[in-house]
Write an enzyme that holds these catalytic residues in place. Structure first.
Site, PDB file in Angstrom:
ATOM      1  N   PRO A 189     -38.028 -22.595   0.575  1.00 24.74           N
ATOM      2  CA  PRO A 189     -37.764 -22.604  -0.866  1.00 24.74           C
ATOM      3  C   PRO A 189     -38.585 -23.658  -1.590  1.00 24.74           C
ATOM      4  O   PRO A 189     -38.980 -24.675  -1.012  1.00 24.74           O
ATOM      5  CB  PRO A 189     -36.271 -22.955  -0.951  1.00 24.74           C
ATOM      6  CG  PRO A 189     -35.734 -22.833   0.441  1.00 24.74           C
ATOM      7  CD  PRO A 189     -36.875 -23.093   1.349  1.00 24.74           C
ATOM      8  N   ALA A 204     -22.691 -25.874   5.321  1.00 26.58           N
ATOM      9  CA  ALA A 204     -22.210 -24.750   4.493  1.00 26.58           C
ATOM     10  C   ALA A 204     -21.400 -25.201   3.285  1.00 26.58           C
ATOM     11  O   ALA A 204     -20.889 -24.367   2.548  1.00 26.58           O
ATOM     12  CB  ALA A 204     -21.377 -23.807   5.366  1.00 26.58           C
ATOM     13  N   ASP A 259     -21.161 -33.594  12.225  1.00 28.13           N
ATOM     14  CA  ASP A 259     -22.442 -34.026  11.661  1.00 28.13           C
ATOM     15  C   ASP A 259     -23.514 -33.523  12.628  1.00 28.13           C
ATOM     16  O   ASP A 259     -23.398 -33.743  13.844  1.00 28.13           O
ATOM     17  CB  ASP A 259     -22.411 -35.569  11.598  1.00 28.13           C
ATOM     18  CG  ASP A 259     -23.621 -36.168  10.923  1.00 28.13           C
ATOM     19  OD1 ASP A 259     -24.745 -35.754  11.231  1.00 28.13           O
ATOM     20  OD2 ASP A 259     -23.425 -37.082  10.094  1.00 28.13           O
ATOM     21  N   LEU A 316     -38.214 -25.140  -5.789  1.00 22.82           N
ATOM     22  CA  LEU A 316     -37.231 -25.910  -6.560  1.00 22.82           C
ATOM     23  C   LEU A 316     -35.894 -25.158  -6.661  1.00 22.82           C
ATOM     24  O   LEU A 316     -35.789 -24.175  -7.387  1.00 22.82           O
ATOM     25  CB  LEU A 316     -37.819 -26.089  -7.962  1.00 22.82           C
ATOM     26  CG  LEU A 316     -37.380 -27.223  -8.838  1.00 22.82           C
ATOM     27  CD1 LEU A 316     -37.796 -28.552  -8.238  1.00 22.82           C
ATOM     28  CD2 LEU A 316     -38.035 -27.066 -10.222  1.00 22.82           C
ATOM     29  N   PHE A 322     -29.170 -31.375  -3.901  1.00 23.22           N
ATOM     30  CA  PHE A 322     -30.344 -31.952  -3.216  1.00 23.22           C
ATOM     31  C   PHE A 322     -30.891 -33.212  -3.915  1.00 23.22           C
ATOM     32  O   PHE A 322     -31.072 -34.252  -3.278  1.00 23.22           O
ATOM     33  CB  PHE A 322     -31.416 -30.850  -3.136  1.00 23.22           C
ATOM     34  CG  PHE A 322     -32.716 -31.266  -2.522  1.00 23.22           C
ATOM     35  CD1 PHE A 322     -32.893 -31.280  -1.148  1.00 23.22           C
ATOM     36  CD2 PHE A 322     -33.794 -31.628  -3.328  1.00 23.22           C
ATOM     37  CE1 PHE A 322     -34.117 -31.657  -0.587  1.00 23.22           C
ATOM     38  CE2 PHE A 322     -35.007 -31.999  -2.780  1.00 23.22           C
ATOM     39  CZ  PHE A 322     -35.169 -32.012  -1.409  1.00 23.22           C
ATOM     40  N   TYR A 379     -40.164 -36.810   3.931  1.00 24.03           N
ATOM     41  CA  TYR A 379     -39.414 -35.555   3.762  1.00 24.03           C
ATOM     42  C   TYR A 379     -40.350 -34.367   4.022  1.00 24.03           C
ATOM     43  O   TYR A 379     -39.993 -33.444   4.766  1.00 24.03           O
ATOM     44  CB  TYR A 379     -38.797 -35.456   2.359  1.00 24.03           C
ATOM     45  CG  TYR A 379     -38.129 -34.107   2.143  1.00 24.03           C
ATOM     46  CD1 TYR A 379     -36.974 -33.771   2.850  1.00 24.03           C
ATOM     47  CD2 TYR A 379     -38.689 -33.149   1.291  1.00 24.03           C
ATOM     48  CE1 TYR A 379     -36.383 -32.515   2.691  1.00 24.03           C
ATOM     49  CE2 TYR A 379     -38.096 -31.904   1.124  1.00 24.03           C
ATOM     50  CZ  TYR A 379     -36.945 -31.597   1.828  1.00 24.03           C
ATOM     51  OH  TYR A 379     -36.364 -30.358   1.687  1.00 24.03           O
TER      52      TYR A 379
HETATM   53  P1  NDP Z   1     -27.265 -29.763  -0.812  1.00 27.71           P
HETATM   54  O1  NDP Z   1     -27.283 -31.235  -0.861  1.00 27.71           O
HETATM   55  O2  NDP Z   1     -26.616 -29.025  -1.914  1.00 27.71           O
HETATM   56  O3  NDP Z   1     -26.667 -29.263   0.571  1.00 27.71           O
HETATM   57  C1  NDP Z   1     -27.013 -29.880   1.783  1.00 27.71           C
HETATM   58  C2  NDP Z   1     -26.010 -29.506   2.834  1.00 27.71           C
HETATM   59  O4  NDP Z   1     -26.416 -30.075   4.083  1.00 27.71           O
HETATM   60  C3  NDP Z   1     -24.624 -30.067   2.503  1.00 27.71           C
HETATM   61  O5  NDP Z   1     -23.648 -29.158   2.950  1.00 27.71           O
HETATM   62  C4  NDP Z   1     -24.607 -31.339   3.336  1.00 27.71           C
HETATM   63  O6  NDP Z   1     -23.307 -31.790   3.653  1.00 27.71           O
HETATM   64  C5  NDP Z   1     -25.315 -30.848   4.575  1.00 27.71           C
HETATM   65  N1  NDP Z   1     -25.732 -31.941   5.420  1.00 27.71           N
HETATM   66  C6  NDP Z   1     -26.573 -32.963   5.121  1.00 27.71           C
HETATM   67  N2  NDP Z   1     -26.672 -33.794   6.158  1.00 27.71           N
HETATM   68  C7  NDP Z   1     -25.868 -33.299   7.130  1.00 27.71           C
HETATM   69  C8  NDP Z   1     -25.537 -33.725   8.434  1.00 27.71           C
HETATM   70  N3  NDP Z   1     -26.067 -34.826   8.969  1.00 27.71           N
HETATM   71  N4  NDP Z   1     -24.684 -32.963   9.163  1.00 27.71           N
HETATM   72  C9  NDP Z   1     -24.146 -31.849   8.638  1.00 27.71           C
HETATM   73  N5  NDP Z   1     -24.403 -31.407   7.408  1.00 27.71           N
HETATM   74  C10 NDP Z   1     -25.254 -32.127   6.660  1.00 27.71           C
HETATM   75  O7  NDP Z   1     -28.813 -29.356  -0.731  1.00 27.71           O
HETATM   76  P2  NDP Z   1     -29.529 -27.924  -0.492  1.00 27.71           P
HETATM   77  O8  NDP Z   1     -28.566 -26.827  -0.410  1.00 27.71           O
HETATM   78  O9  NDP Z   1     -30.602 -27.852  -1.484  1.00 27.71           O
HETATM   79  O10 NDP Z   1     -30.190 -28.200   0.932  1.00 27.71           O
HETATM   80  C11 NDP Z   1     -30.027 -27.327   2.030  1.00 27.71           C
HETATM   81  C12 NDP Z   1     -31.340 -27.255   2.792  1.00 27.71           C
HETATM   82  O11 NDP Z   1     -32.337 -26.697   1.941  1.00 27.71           O
HETATM   83  C13 NDP Z   1     -31.883 -28.602   3.251  1.00 27.71           C
HETATM   84  O12 NDP Z   1     -32.398 -28.457   4.547  1.00 27.71           O
HETATM   85  C14 NDP Z   1     -33.011 -28.882   2.254  1.00 27.71           C
HETATM   86  O13 NDP Z   1     -33.997 -29.708   2.792  1.00 27.71           O
HETATM   87  C15 NDP Z   1     -33.512 -27.474   2.017  1.00 27.71           C
HETATM   88  N6  NDP Z   1     -34.288 -27.251   0.817  1.00 27.71           N
HETATM   89  C16 NDP Z   1     -33.762 -27.542  -0.428  1.00 27.71           C
HETATM   90  C17 NDP Z   1     -34.533 -27.297  -1.547  1.00 27.71           C
HETATM   91  C18 NDP Z   1     -34.051 -27.645  -2.919  1.00 27.71           C
HETATM   92  O14 NDP Z   1     -34.894 -27.718  -3.851  1.00 27.71           O
HETATM   93  N7  NDP Z   1     -32.765 -27.840  -3.155  1.00 27.71           N
HETATM   94  C19 NDP Z   1     -35.853 -26.681  -1.443  1.00 27.71           C
HETATM   95  C20 NDP Z   1     -36.304 -26.453  -0.103  1.00 27.71           C
HETATM   96  C21 NDP Z   1     -35.522 -26.694   0.975  1.00 27.71           C
HETATM   97  P3  NDP Z   1     -22.666 -33.085   2.950  1.00 27.71           P
HETATM   98  O15 NDP Z   1     -22.140 -32.591   1.639  1.00 27.71           O
HETATM   99  O16 NDP Z   1     -21.634 -33.518   3.915  1.00 27.71           O
HETATM  100  O17 NDP Z   1     -23.774 -34.078   2.769  1.00 27.71           O
HETATM  101  C1  8X3 Z   2     -37.134 -29.198  -1.456  1.00 28.06           C
HETATM  102  C2  8X3 Z   2     -38.142 -28.761  -2.457  1.00 28.06           C
HETATM  103  O1  8X3 Z   2     -40.262 -29.484  -3.615  1.00 28.06           O
HETATM  104  O2  8X3 Z   2     -38.293 -30.887  -3.868  1.00 28.06           O
HETATM  105  O3  8X3 Z   2     -37.601 -29.087  -0.166  1.00 28.06           O
HETATM  106  O4  8X3 Z   2     -39.478 -30.836  -1.794  1.00 28.06           O
HETATM  107  S1  8X3 Z   2     -39.089 -30.064  -2.955  1.00 28.06           S
END
Ligand code: NDP
Ligand code: 8X3
Length: 251
Positions: free
Chosen positions: A182, A10, A59, A184, A189, A152
């Protein structure tokens, strides 16, 4: 009715968007993450606006700690209504035959095994109460592999199958299961994917208006508030100029 919503990861991006949007919706939040200081800042931001927030620092790969935290929830927080399995990451973007073993393991341990840990800890209570909703954050990357996305994409494909499997297994109860996929989304990320190379990360979002964490959170809140007989099974959310995981039209 006020729900208890637990969100993993979160502290950033989509998870943070979900925290803010579920708070606006009047729900009580259990926010989990690894960054204690960031969690505290978000807790303060939301409690100042009147939301009840509990934070848990762990974690998702640490099954023992996750189990301790969930088992030690105070009674008034135990009946979780919505689990948002969001914590996840991509590491690297290179041919499969050149990938890093360490990056692969981190993605598999987080995106698949971490999500399963949370599911296994929280869903039994939902089934027992005959009430609940699991919202897994999958990805367009789980629908089809894109070049250099290999592992991934495979983890998000696993999220799709795991979500579909859970939906079948809880179908005799009133528990609902959603896979949000989702495209992009501009969050941290890509910064994480490219191991802190901010310039390379910024290029991912050049020439296109990407989605935001809030855009995805809106859909999560919609799914969680749909009438009880409506199960939003799966939603693919793309940026307007994105055609698929590999087709992005930049202007
Ligand atoms: P962010 O990097 O902004 O957020 C990721 C979150 O996950 C952070 O709070 C991070 O915490 C946490 N996290 C990662 N690893 C762990 C762990 N081992 N234990 C607990 N928390 C963890 O990326 P997004 O918000 O984009 O990603 C969220 C989800 O959305 C992911 O599952 C991603 O694969 C998915 N997603 C993202 C897309 C994109 O284009 N951005 C598209 C499709 C899906 P910390 O800061 O501590 O690393
Ligand atoms: C995150 C979106 O297209 O970068 O899952 O894999 S993409």
């Amino acid at each position: 009715m006020n729900k208890i919503v637990l969100i993993t990861g979160a502290t950033s991006g989509i998870g943070l968007g979900c925290a803010r949007k579920f708070a606006e919706n009047g729900d009580k939040l259990i926010l989990t993450g690894r960054n204690e200081q960031k969690l505290e800042e978000i807790r303060k931001e939301l409690t100042d606006k009147g939301t009840q927030v509990l934070t848990l620092v762990f974690d998702v790969r640490d099954r023992e700690k996750a189990t301790q935290c969930i088992n030690a929830l105070p009674d008034e927080w135990k009946a979780i209504d919505v689990l948002v399995n969001n914590a996840g990451l991509a590491l690297g973007l290179e041919p499969e035959y050149e990938g890093s073993f360490e990056d692969w393991e981190t993605m598999i341990d987080t995106n698949i095994k971490g999500l399963l840990t949370m599911t296994r800890l929280i869903v039994p209570g939902m089934v027992q109460r005959d009430r609940g909703h699991i919202i897994n954050i999958g990805s367009v990357a789980g629908d089809a592999a894109y070049a250099n996305g290999n592992v991934y994409c495979a983890t998000k494909s696993a999220v799709k199958t795991i979500t579909d499997g859970l939906r079948l297994d809880v179908a005799s109860s009133a528990v609902r299961v959603t896979n949000l996929k989702p495209g992009l989304v501009e969050t941290n990320f890509s910064n994480t994917r490219f191991h802190g190379d901010t310039e390379r990360a910024a290029n991912v979002y050049k020439g296109i208006k990407p989605l935001t964490g809030d855009d995805i959170a809106d859909v999560a809140v919609y799914a969680a508030n749909a009438p009880a007989h409506v199960q939003i099974a799966e939603v693919l959310i793309l940026a307007t100029h994105q055609g698929s995981g590999s087709v992005i039209v930049r202007k």
